[in-house]
Design a protein around this motif. Structure first.
Motif, PDB file in Angstrom:
ATOM      1  N   VAL A  35       0.841  -1.204   0.000  1.00 31.56           N
ATOM      2  CA  VAL A  35       0.000   0.000   0.000  1.00 31.56           C
ATOM      3  C   VAL A  35       0.876   1.253   0.000  1.00 31.56           C
ATOM      4  O   VAL A  35       0.597   2.207  -0.738  1.00 31.56           O
ATOM      5  CB  VAL A  35      -0.975  -0.009   1.199  1.00 31.56           C
ATOM      6  N   ILE A  36       1.931   1.254   0.782  1.00 33.78           N
ATOM      7  CA  ILE A  36       2.849   2.407   0.799  1.00 33.78           C
ATOM      8  C   ILE A  36       3.461   2.610  -0.586  1.00 33.78           C
ATOM      9  O   ILE A  36       3.519   3.740  -1.085  1.00 33.78           O
ATOM     10  CB  ILE A  36       3.935   2.226   1.882  1.00 33.78           C
ATOM     11  N   ALA A  37       3.897   1.528  -1.222  1.00 34.95           N
ATOM     12  CA  ALA A  37       4.466   1.627  -2.573  1.00 34.95           C
ATOM     13  C   ALA A  37       3.433   2.142  -3.571  1.00 34.95           C
ATOM     14  O   ALA A  37       3.751   2.958  -4.437  1.00 34.95           O
ATOM     15  CB  ALA A  37       5.007   0.268  -3.014  1.00 34.95           C
ATOM     16  N   LEU A  38       2.183   1.679  -3.441  1.00 34.50           N
ATOM     17  CA  LEU A  38       1.124   2.169  -4.330  1.00 34.50           C
ATOM     18  C   LEU A  38       0.886   3.662  -4.131  1.00 34.50           C
ATOM     19  O   LEU A  38       0.711   4.404  -5.104  1.00 34.50           O
ATOM     20  CB  LEU A  38      -0.170   1.391  -4.104  1.00 34.50           C
ATOM     21  N   LEU A  39       0.875   4.108  -2.884  1.00 38.36           N
ATOM     22  CA  LEU A  39       0.692   5.538  -2.607  1.00 38.36           C
ATOM     23  C   LEU A  39       1.840   6.360  -3.187  1.00 38.36           C
ATOM     24  O   LEU A  39       1.614   7.427  -3.769  1.00 38.36           O
ATOM     25  CB  LEU A  39       0.558   5.780  -1.107  1.00 38.36           C
ATOM     26  N   ILE A  40       3.057   5.872  -3.027  1.00 41.89           N
ATOM     27  CA  ILE A  40       4.212   6.571  -3.605  1.00 41.89           C
ATOM     28  C   ILE A  40       4.078   6.627  -5.125  1.00 41.89           C
ATOM     29  O   ILE A  40       4.348   7.658  -5.748  1.00 41.89           O
ATOM     30  CB  ILE A  40       5.533   5.887  -3.179  1.00 41.89           C
ATOM     31  N   GLY A  41       3.627   5.529  -5.733  1.00 45.38           N
ATOM     32  CA  GLY A  41       3.410   5.506  -7.182  1.00 45.38           C
ATOM     33  C   GLY A  41       2.369   6.513  -7.635  1.00 45.38           C
ATOM     34  O   GLY A  41       2.537   7.177  -8.649  1.00 45.38           O
ATOM     35  N   VAL A  42       1.299   6.643  -6.857  1.00 41.38           N
ATOM     36  CA  VAL A  42       0.247   7.612  -7.197  1.00 41.38           C
ATOM     37  C   VAL A  42       0.790   9.034  -7.110  1.00 41.38           C
ATOM     38  O   VAL A  42       0.581   9.854  -8.018  1.00 41.38           O
ATOM     39  CB  VAL A  42      -0.984   7.436  -6.284  1.00 41.38           C
ATOM     40  N   VAL A  43       1.520   9.343  -6.042  1.00 44.62           N
ATOM     41  CA  VAL A  43       2.099  10.685  -5.880  1.00 44.62           C
ATOM     42  C   VAL A  43       3.061  10.975  -7.028  1.00 44.62           C
ATOM     43  O   VAL A  43       3.035  12.071  -7.616  1.00 44.62           O
ATOM     44  CB  VAL A  43       2.798  10.812  -4.505  1.00 44.62           C
ATOM     45  N   TRP A  44       3.896  10.007  -7.373  1.00 44.22           N
ATOM     46  CA  TRP A  44       4.841  10.189  -8.463  1.00 44.22           C
ATOM     47  C   TRP A  44       4.106  10.443  -9.784  1.00 44.22           C
ATOM     48  O   TRP A  44       4.481  11.333 -10.552  1.00 44.22           O
ATOM     49  CB  TRP A  44       5.743   8.964  -8.590  1.00 44.22           C
ATOM     50  N   ALA A  45       3.065   9.658 -10.060  1.00 40.91           N
ATOM     51  CA  ALA A  45       2.312   9.811 -11.313  1.00 40.91           C
ATOM     52  C   ALA A  45       1.641  11.171 -11.394  1.00 40.91           C
ATOM     53  O   ALA A  45       1.667  11.828 -12.444  1.00 40.91           O
ATOM     54  CB  ALA A  45       1.277   8.695 -11.448  1.00 40.91           C
ATOM     55  N   VAL A  46       1.051  11.616 -10.301  1.00 38.52           N
ATOM     56  CA  VAL A  46       0.395  12.936 -10.289  1.00 38.52           C
ATOM     57  C   VAL A  46       1.425  14.034 -10.552  1.00 38.52           C
ATOM     58  O   VAL A  46       1.182  14.943 -11.355  1.00 38.52           O
ATOM     59  CB  VAL A  46      -0.346  13.159  -8.948  1.00 38.52           C
ATOM     60  N   ARG A  47       2.566  13.955  -9.898  1.00 41.85           N
ATOM     61  CA  ARG A  47       3.618  14.972 -10.124  1.00 41.85           C
ATOM     62  C   ARG A  47       4.116  14.936 -11.564  1.00 41.85           C
ATOM     63  O   ARG A  47       4.363  15.978 -12.167  1.00 41.85           O
ATOM     64  CB  ARG A  47       4.779  14.748  -9.159  1.00 41.85           C
ATOM     65  N   TRP A  48       4.287  13.747 -12.114  1.00 41.53           N
ATOM     66  CA  TRP A  48       4.774  13.617 -13.479  1.00 41.53           C
ATOM     67  C   TRP A  48       3.792  14.247 -14.461  1.00 41.53           C
ATOM     68  O   TRP A  48       4.191  14.973 -15.370  1.00 41.53           O
ATOM     69  CB  TRP A  48       4.995  12.136 -13.804  1.00 41.53           C
ATOM     70  N   PHE A  49       2.479  13.974 -14.272  1.00 40.20           N
ATOM     71  CA  PHE A  49       1.474  14.555 -15.157  1.00 40.20           C
ATOM     72  C   PHE A  49       1.416  16.075 -15.023  1.00 40.20           C
ATOM     73  O   PHE A  49       1.245  16.785 -16.009  1.00 40.20           O
ATOM     74  CB  PHE A  49       0.088  13.944 -14.907  1.00 40.20           C
ATOM     75  N   LYS A  50       1.559  16.590 -13.808  1.00 40.59           N
ATOM     76  CA  LYS A  50       1.563  18.043 -13.614  1.00 40.59           C
ATOM     77  C   LYS A  50       2.751  18.687 -14.318  1.00 40.59           C
ATOM     78  O   LYS A  50       2.605  19.714 -14.978  1.00 40.59           O
ATOM     79  CB  LYS A  50       1.587  18.383 -12.122  1.00 40.59           C
ATOM     80  N   LYS A  51       3.934  18.082 -14.189  1.00 39.93           N
ATOM     81  CA  LYS A  51       5.118  18.613 -14.865  1.00 39.93           C
ATOM     82  C   LYS A  51       4.940  18.558 -16.381  1.00 39.93           C
ATOM     83  O   LYS A  51       5.325  19.490 -17.084  1.00 39.93           O
ATOM     84  CB  LYS A  51       6.365  17.826 -14.462  1.00 39.93           C
ATOM     85  N   LYS A  52       4.361  17.489 -16.867  1.00 33.07           N
ATOM     86  CA  LYS A  52       4.145  17.341 -18.301  1.00 33.07           C
ATOM     87  C   LYS A  52       3.189  18.424 -18.808  1.00 33.07           C
ATOM     88  O   LYS A  52       3.421  19.020 -19.852  1.00 33.07           O
ATOM     89  CB  LYS A  52       3.584  15.951 -18.606  1.00 33.07           C
ATOM     90  N   LYS A  53       2.122  18.688 -18.059  1.00 33.53           N
ATOM     91  CA  LYS A  53       1.179  19.727 -18.471  1.00 33.53           C
ATOM     92  C   LYS A  53       1.831  21.107 -18.441  1.00 33.53           C
ATOM     93  O   LYS A  53       1.585  21.937 -19.316  1.00 33.53           O
ATOM     94  CB  LYS A  53      -0.054  19.718 -17.565  1.00 33.53           C
ATOM     95  N   LEU A  54       2.672  21.359 -17.428  1.00 33.82           N
ATOM     96  CA  LEU A  54       3.367  22.638 -17.358  1.00 33.82           C
ATOM     97  C   LEU A  54       4.301  22.811 -18.545  1.00 33.82           C
ATOM     98  O   LEU A  54       4.394  23.896 -19.128  1.00 33.82           O
ATOM     99  CB  LEU A  54       4.160  22.746 -16.045  1.00 33.82           C
ATOM    100  N   ARG A  55       5.027  21.743 -18.917  1.00 38.68           N
ATOM    101  CA  ARG A  55       5.942  21.819 -20.071  1.00 38.68           C
ATOM    102  C   ARG A  55       5.152  22.067 -21.367  1.00 38.68           C
ATOM    103  O   ARG A  55       5.580  22.828 -22.223  1.00 38.68           O
ATOM    104  CB  ARG A  55       6.752  20.520 -20.198  1.00 38.68           C
ATOM    105  N   GLN A  56       3.991  21.431 -21.494  1.00 36.77           N
ATOM    106  CA  GLN A  56       3.173  21.630 -22.689  1.00 36.77           C
ATOM    107  C   GLN A  56       2.642  23.061 -22.729  1.00 36.77           C
ATOM    108  O   GLN A  56       2.582  23.669 -23.793  1.00 36.77           O
ATOM    109  CB  GLN A  56       2.015  20.633 -22.717  1.00 36.77           C
ATOM    110  N   ALA A  57       2.253  23.589 -21.574  1.00 33.98           N
ATOM    111  CA  ALA A  57       1.748  24.959 -21.514  1.00 33.98           C
ATOM    112  C   ALA A  57       2.850  25.960 -21.833  1.00 33.98           C
ATOM    113  O   ALA A  57       2.623  26.961 -22.519  1.00 33.98           O
ATOM    114  CB  ALA A  57       1.151  25.246 -20.144  1.00 33.98           C
ATOM    115  N   ASP A  58       4.066  25.682 -21.350  1.00 35.81           N
ATOM    116  CA  ASP A  58       5.182  26.580 -21.624  1.00 35.81           C
ATOM    117  C   ASP A  58       5.597  26.531 -23.099  1.00 35.81           C
ATOM    118  O   ASP A  58       6.035  27.531 -23.660  1.00 35.81           O
ATOM    119  CB  ASP A  58       6.401  26.200 -20.764  1.00 35.81           C
ATOM    120  N   ALA A  59       5.443  25.382 -23.736  1.00 37.05           N
ATOM    121  CA  ALA A  59       5.824  25.224 -25.141  1.00 37.05           C
ATOM    122  C   ALA A  59       4.870  25.962 -26.062  1.00 37.05           C
ATOM    123  O   ALA A  59       5.210  26.307 -27.184  1.00 37.05           O
ATOM    124  CB  ALA A  59       5.867  23.747 -25.512  1.00 37.05           C
TER     125      ALA A  59
END
Length: 190
Positions: free
Chosen positions: A165-189
């Motif tokens: 469960v801890i690993a799954l939670l870490i995976g969810v946090v990582w995925a959310v951060r990755w998607f946010k960074k990706k959206k920011l990069r797309q917005a900046d481009a």
């Protein structure tokens, strides 16, 4: 403590249902037959050898079907509600007797079905990206990662449920951060 461990086991198995519907059920059946865990009343059928054989056949069919081009995308449509049902059932089957029947089912539907649904939607998105970017050529790699993840998470859930469960939670946090960074990069481009 038994309730928390049961919920952690249920969350792990539900997440695995999001990757493949039948793999966690097969692992549960094998674990029940081997005496590793005892399903709650009403789910004793998991320990029947005939059920284990049927789940083995269903698992092999499901895994094989995901290697057929375009069928994999069609299966994702069917698998989303099926994963939510399987996630609910797996969570309910491992719930402890400390909770009332209503609380057990409520937790199974919310936690189990919700977890399986969220993971399944993630796999649908990954397959969609794979299909769009590679024309489906990379989908077998995605499929392999999904069923291997379902197997590993299912097995580990029985032995280290809290860490899963801890690993799954870490995976969810990582995925959310990755998607946010990706959206920011797309917005900046743009």
């Amino acid at each position: 403590m038994e309730t928390i461990l049961g919920l952690c086991l249920g969350i792990g198995l539900s997440a695995a249902c999001g990757f493949r519907v039948f793999v966690p059920l097969l692992v549960m059946s094998i674990a029940a037959i081997m005496g590793i865990f005892e399903p709650i009343k009403g789910f004793e059928w998991l320990a029947m050898p005939a059920v284990c054989i049927a789940l083995c056949f269903a698992t092999l069919c499901e895994i094989g079907a995901y290697y057929i081009p375009w069928v994999d995308n069609l299966l994702d449509t069917i698998a989303t509600p099926a994963a939510m049902v399987a996630g609910t059932l797996t969570t309910m089957a491992v719930s402890s007797g400390e909770m009332s029947q209503f609380a057990s089912w409520a937790a199974a539907i919310i936690v189990g079905g919700g977890t399986a649904g969220a993971v399944q939607l993630g796999t649908v998105a990954a397959r969609g990206v794979s299909t769009a970017t590679t024309g489906g050529v990379a989908n077998p790699v995605v499929s392999t990662g999904e069923w291997v993840s379902a197997l590993v998470i299912s097995v580990l859930s029985f032995f280290i449920p809290v860490l899963v469960v801890i690993a799954l939670l870490i995976g969810v946090v990582w995925a959310v951060r990755w998607f946010k960074k990706k959206k920011l990069r797309q917005a900046d481009a743009q």
